[in-house]
Design a protein around this motif. Structure first.
Motif, PDB file in Angstrom:
ATOM      1  N   SER A   1      47.037  37.862  45.528  1.00  0.00           N
ATOM      2  CA  SER A   1      46.648  37.323  44.223  1.00  0.00           C
ATOM      3  C   SER A   1      47.193  38.178  43.092  1.00  0.00           C
ATOM      4  O   SER A   1      47.713  37.661  42.096  1.00  0.00           O
ATOM      5  CB  SER A   1      45.124  37.242  44.110  1.00  0.00           C
ATOM      6  N   LEU A   2      47.095  39.481  43.249  1.00  0.00           N
ATOM      7  CA  LEU A   2      47.570  40.375  42.200  1.00  0.00           C
ATOM      8  C   LEU A   2      49.072  40.248  42.001  1.00  0.00           C
ATOM      9  O   LEU A   2      49.574  40.341  40.875  1.00  0.00           O
ATOM     10  CB  LEU A   2      47.201  41.824  42.539  1.00  0.00           C
ATOM     11  N   GLU A   3      49.807  40.020  43.076  1.00  0.00           N
ATOM     12  CA  GLU A   3      51.256  39.826  42.980  1.00  0.00           C
ATOM     13  C   GLU A   3      51.598  38.556  42.209  1.00  0.00           C
ATOM     14  O   GLU A   3      52.664  38.464  41.593  1.00  0.00           O
ATOM     15  CB  GLU A   3      51.879  39.781  44.376  1.00  0.00           C
ATOM     16  N   MET A   4      50.701  37.577  42.247  1.00  0.00           N
ATOM     17  CA  MET A   4      50.934  36.315  41.543  1.00  0.00           C
ATOM     18  C   MET A   4      50.641  36.431  40.051  1.00  0.00           C
ATOM     19  O   MET A   4      51.050  35.568  39.269  1.00  0.00           O
ATOM     20  CB  MET A   4      50.057  35.207  42.131  1.00  0.00           C
ATOM     21  N   SER A   5      49.922  37.466  39.648  1.00  0.00           N
ATOM     22  CA  SER A   5      49.551  37.604  38.242  1.00  0.00           C
ATOM     23  C   SER A   5      50.736  38.107  37.425  1.00  0.00           C
ATOM     24  O   SER A   5      51.709  38.634  37.959  1.00  0.00           O
ATOM     25  CB  SER A   5      48.372  38.563  38.095  1.00  0.00           C
ATOM     26  N   ASP A   6      50.627  37.944  36.118  1.00  0.00           N
ATOM     27  CA  ASP A   6      51.688  38.398  35.216  1.00  0.00           C
ATOM     28  C   ASP A   6      51.416  39.800  34.695  1.00  0.00           C
ATOM     29  O   ASP A   6      52.337  40.498  34.268  1.00  0.00           O
ATOM     30  CB  ASP A   6      51.807  37.406  34.055  1.00  0.00           C
ATOM     31  N   PHE A   7      50.153  40.201  34.724  1.00  0.00           N
ATOM     32  CA  PHE A   7      49.797  41.568  34.329  1.00  0.00           C
ATOM     33  C   PHE A   7      48.492  41.942  35.020  1.00  0.00           C
ATOM     34  O   PHE A   7      47.541  41.153  35.026  1.00  0.00           O
ATOM     35  CB  PHE A   7      49.631  41.695  32.816  1.00  0.00           C
ATOM     36  N   VAL A   8      48.466  43.138  35.614  1.00  0.00           N
ATOM     37  CA  VAL A   8      47.255  43.633  36.266  1.00  0.00           C
ATOM     38  C   VAL A   8      46.662  44.749  35.419  1.00  0.00           C
ATOM     39  O   VAL A   8      47.313  45.773  35.177  1.00  0.00           O
ATOM     40  CB  VAL A   8      47.546  44.162  37.685  1.00  0.00           C
ATOM     41  N   LEU A   9      45.449  44.537  34.957  1.00  0.00           N
ATOM     42  CA  LEU A   9      44.742  45.542  34.177  1.00  0.00           C
ATOM     43  C   LEU A   9      43.749  46.230  35.113  1.00  0.00           C
ATOM     44  O   LEU A   9      42.794  45.615  35.573  1.00  0.00           O
ATOM     45  CB  LEU A   9      44.005  44.888  33.009  1.00  0.00           C
ATOM     46  N   SER A  10      43.996  47.503  35.402  1.00  0.00           N
ATOM     47  CA  SER A  10      43.127  48.263  36.297  1.00  0.00           C
ATOM     48  C   SER A  10      42.190  49.135  35.463  1.00  0.00           C
ATOM     49  O   SER A  10      42.646  50.063  34.787  1.00  0.00           O
ATOM     50  CB  SER A  10      43.967  49.134  37.236  1.00  0.00           C
ATOM     51  N   VAL A  11      40.926  48.831  35.527  1.00  0.00           N
ATOM     52  CA  VAL A  11      39.926  49.543  34.732  1.00  0.00           C
ATOM     53  C   VAL A  11      39.275  50.626  35.588  1.00  0.00           C
ATOM     54  O   VAL A  11      38.711  50.339  36.643  1.00  0.00           O
ATOM     55  CB  VAL A  11      38.846  48.584  34.206  1.00  0.00           C
ATOM     56  N   TYR A  12      39.364  51.851  35.126  1.00  0.00           N
ATOM     57  CA  TYR A  12      38.716  52.956  35.839  1.00  0.00           C
ATOM     58  C   TYR A  12      37.320  53.169  35.285  1.00  0.00           C
ATOM     59  O   TYR A  12      37.127  53.309  34.076  1.00  0.00           O
ATOM     60  CB  TYR A  12      39.518  54.251  35.695  1.00  0.00           C
ATOM     61  N   THR A  13      36.338  53.172  36.175  1.00  0.00           N
ATOM     62  CA  THR A  13      34.962  53.482  35.783  1.00  0.00           C
ATOM     63  C   THR A  13      34.526  54.698  36.587  1.00  0.00           C
ATOM     64  O   THR A  13      34.674  54.733  37.806  1.00  0.00           O
ATOM     65  CB  THR A  13      34.015  52.306  36.057  1.00  0.00           C
ATOM     66  N   ASP A  14      33.975  55.670  35.931  1.00  0.00           N
ATOM     67  CA  ASP A  14      33.695  56.958  36.548  1.00  0.00           C
ATOM     68  C   ASP A  14      32.415  56.940  37.380  1.00  0.00           C
ATOM     69  O   ASP A  14      31.312  57.082  36.867  1.00  0.00           O
ATOM     70  CB  ASP A  14      33.597  58.026  35.452  1.00  0.00           C
ATOM     71  N   LYS A  15      32.581  56.732  38.691  1.00  0.00           N
ATOM     72  CA  LYS A  15      31.476  56.784  39.654  1.00  0.00           C
ATOM     73  C   LYS A  15      30.261  55.970  39.226  1.00  0.00           C
ATOM     74  O   LYS A  15      29.150  56.490  39.092  1.00  0.00           O
ATOM     75  CB  LYS A  15      31.082  58.236  39.926  1.00  0.00           C
ATOM     76  N   VAL A  16      30.496  54.685  39.026  1.00  0.00           N
ATOM     77  CA  VAL A  16      29.416  53.761  38.699  1.00  0.00           C
ATOM     78  C   VAL A  16      29.003  53.033  39.969  1.00  0.00           C
ATOM     79  O   VAL A  16      29.832  52.403  40.618  1.00  0.00           O
ATOM     80  CB  VAL A  16      29.847  52.746  37.626  1.00  0.00           C
ATOM     81  N   GLY A  17      27.732  53.122  40.337  1.00  0.00           N
ATOM     82  CA  GLY A  17      27.243  52.497  41.552  1.00  0.00           C
ATOM     83  C   GLY A  17      27.204  50.981  41.447  1.00  0.00           C
ATOM     84  O   GLY A  17      27.352  50.401  40.368  1.00  0.00           O
ATOM     85  N   LEU A  18      26.979  50.338  42.570  1.00  0.00           N
ATOM     86  CA  LEU A  18      26.998  48.878  42.648  1.00  0.00           C
ATOM     87  C   LEU A  18      26.095  48.228  41.613  1.00  0.00           C
ATOM     88  O   LEU A  18      26.488  47.277  40.935  1.00  0.00           O
ATOM     89  CB  LEU A  18      26.580  48.432  44.052  1.00  0.00           C
ATOM     90  N   LEU A  19      24.882  48.734  41.473  1.00  0.00           N
ATOM     91  CA  LEU A  19      23.915  48.173  40.526  1.00  0.00           C
ATOM     92  C   LEU A  19      23.367  49.259  39.605  1.00  0.00           C
ATOM     93  O   LEU A  19      22.175  49.311  39.306  1.00  0.00           O
ATOM     94  CB  LEU A  19      22.778  47.482  41.285  1.00  0.00           C
ATOM     95  N   ASP A  20      24.255  50.125  39.150  1.00  0.00           N
ATOM     96  CA  ASP A  20      23.879  51.275  38.323  1.00  0.00           C
ATOM     97  C   ASP A  20      23.746  50.846  36.861  1.00  0.00           C
ATOM     98  O   ASP A  20      24.607  51.097  36.022  1.00  0.00           O
ATOM     99  CB  ASP A  20      24.942  52.359  38.470  1.00  0.00           C
ATOM    100  N   ILE A  21      22.613  50.201  36.551  1.00  0.00           N
ATOM    101  CA  ILE A  21      22.437  49.601  35.228  1.00  0.00           C
ATOM    102  C   ILE A  21      22.366  50.633  34.108  1.00  0.00           C
ATOM    103  O   ILE A  21      22.525  50.289  32.935  1.00  0.00           O
ATOM    104  CB  ILE A  21      21.182  48.691  35.191  1.00  0.00           C
TER     105      ILE A  21
END
Length: 285
Positions: free
Chosen positions: A238-258
């Motif tokens: 899917s990513l290869e099919m996209s025109d731009f991949v925006l990779s967002v880095y989040t610093d050690k955020v847990g699955l449901l770390d509200i």
């Protein structure tokens, strides 16, 4: 030119998608078609119904516990209860009903009940745990589709997002008609292909960078790392099919770390601004 955006899953980090959309909006980049899987579906549905990115952020903050389906207890306890349950039932898992009810209420405020009442083209992948098949919840079945049995259009907004975000071993499968749906990220974590099918000429894919594991990492850090690895592998095509991949880095955020909603929103916004020139260049070509 029609621009589409495909938002990946990623637990509570999904609020970063609202930050991405806000940055695009601030820079006059209009989204015509949207798709989202799991946490991405939570943001995609709200945006497609006409809620602004910043208001989506406010909604997440206001209803964080309902969206996460938790009451403040550690999420890992639900997984532990499930694994220790010798009767092999779904005891200890969250039902996911909270999120369904909440999203239906939010949709009603826009005069919307079913997904097919949303005007902006939207796609929300999910997976039927009974037959291991991907289904796509959408308001527009793509043109030229001979067999449309994969597509579901008559379903409430709340049930749609619940179906896509029922994370295994945390939430119970979402029952709908003869289906038992689980997290769409199992087969399509970044729905670029389905967004393209809706007529998008260009598609921006938004995913999350995995955190590094070190001596300070806890069990949830490892769980999130595993999810990111699986999601990236599943999404390669899917990513290869996209025109731009925006990779967002989040610093050690847990699955449901509200507790980290604010920082995740800002991560998404800042990452988009940092890549703005590249995005505009892609859209020009």
């Amino acid at each position: 030119m029609k621009l589409g955006i495909a938002l990946s899953g990623g637990g509570i980090r999904g609020i970063a998608h609202a930050g991405v959309l806000k940055a695009l909006e601030d820079n006059k980049i209009k989204i015509d078609i949207i798709g989202g899987t799991s946490a991405g579906s939570l943001v995609a549905a709200l945006y497609a119904m006409g809620y602004s990115p910043y208001y989506i952020y406010i909604l997440f903050k206001r209803y964080a516990k309902e969206i996460a389906g938790i009451n403040g207890g550690p999420i890992i306890s639900g997984i532990g209860n499930f694994m220790m349950n010798k009767k092999n039932t779904f005891q200890g898992l969250k039902s996911g009903k909270n999120i369904e009810t909440l999203y239906n209420q939010i949709a009603y405020k826009k005069g919307i009940r079913n997904i097919n009442q949303i005007k902006m083209p939207i796609v929300i992948p999910t997976v039927d745990i009974n037959n291991s098949k991907e289904y796509v919840i959408t308001n527009h079945v793509p043109k030229g589709i001979v067999d449309d049995s994969q597509y579901i259009t008559d379903i409430t907004v709340g049930k749609a997002v619940r179906a896509s975000s029922s994370f295994p071993a945390v939430f119970m499968p979402c029952e709908f008609e003869e289906h038992a749906f689980m997290d769409g990220g199992a087969l399509d974590n970044v729905p670029v292909h389905e967004v393209k099918k809706q007529g998008a000429d260009k598609v921006i894919a938004v995913k999350f960078d995995a955190d590094q594991i070190d001596q300070t990492s806890n069990i949830m850090d490892i769980v999130m790392k595993t999810i990111d690895i699986m999601g990236s592998k599943i999404s390669e095509e899917s990513l290869e099919m996209s025109d731009f991949v925006l990779s967002v880095y989040t610093d050690k955020v847990g699955l449901l770390d509200i507790a980290k909603l604010d920082s995740c929103y800002q991560y998404g916004y800042n990452c988009t601004v940092e890549n703005l020139d590249k995005i505009k260049q892609v859209l020009k070509n």
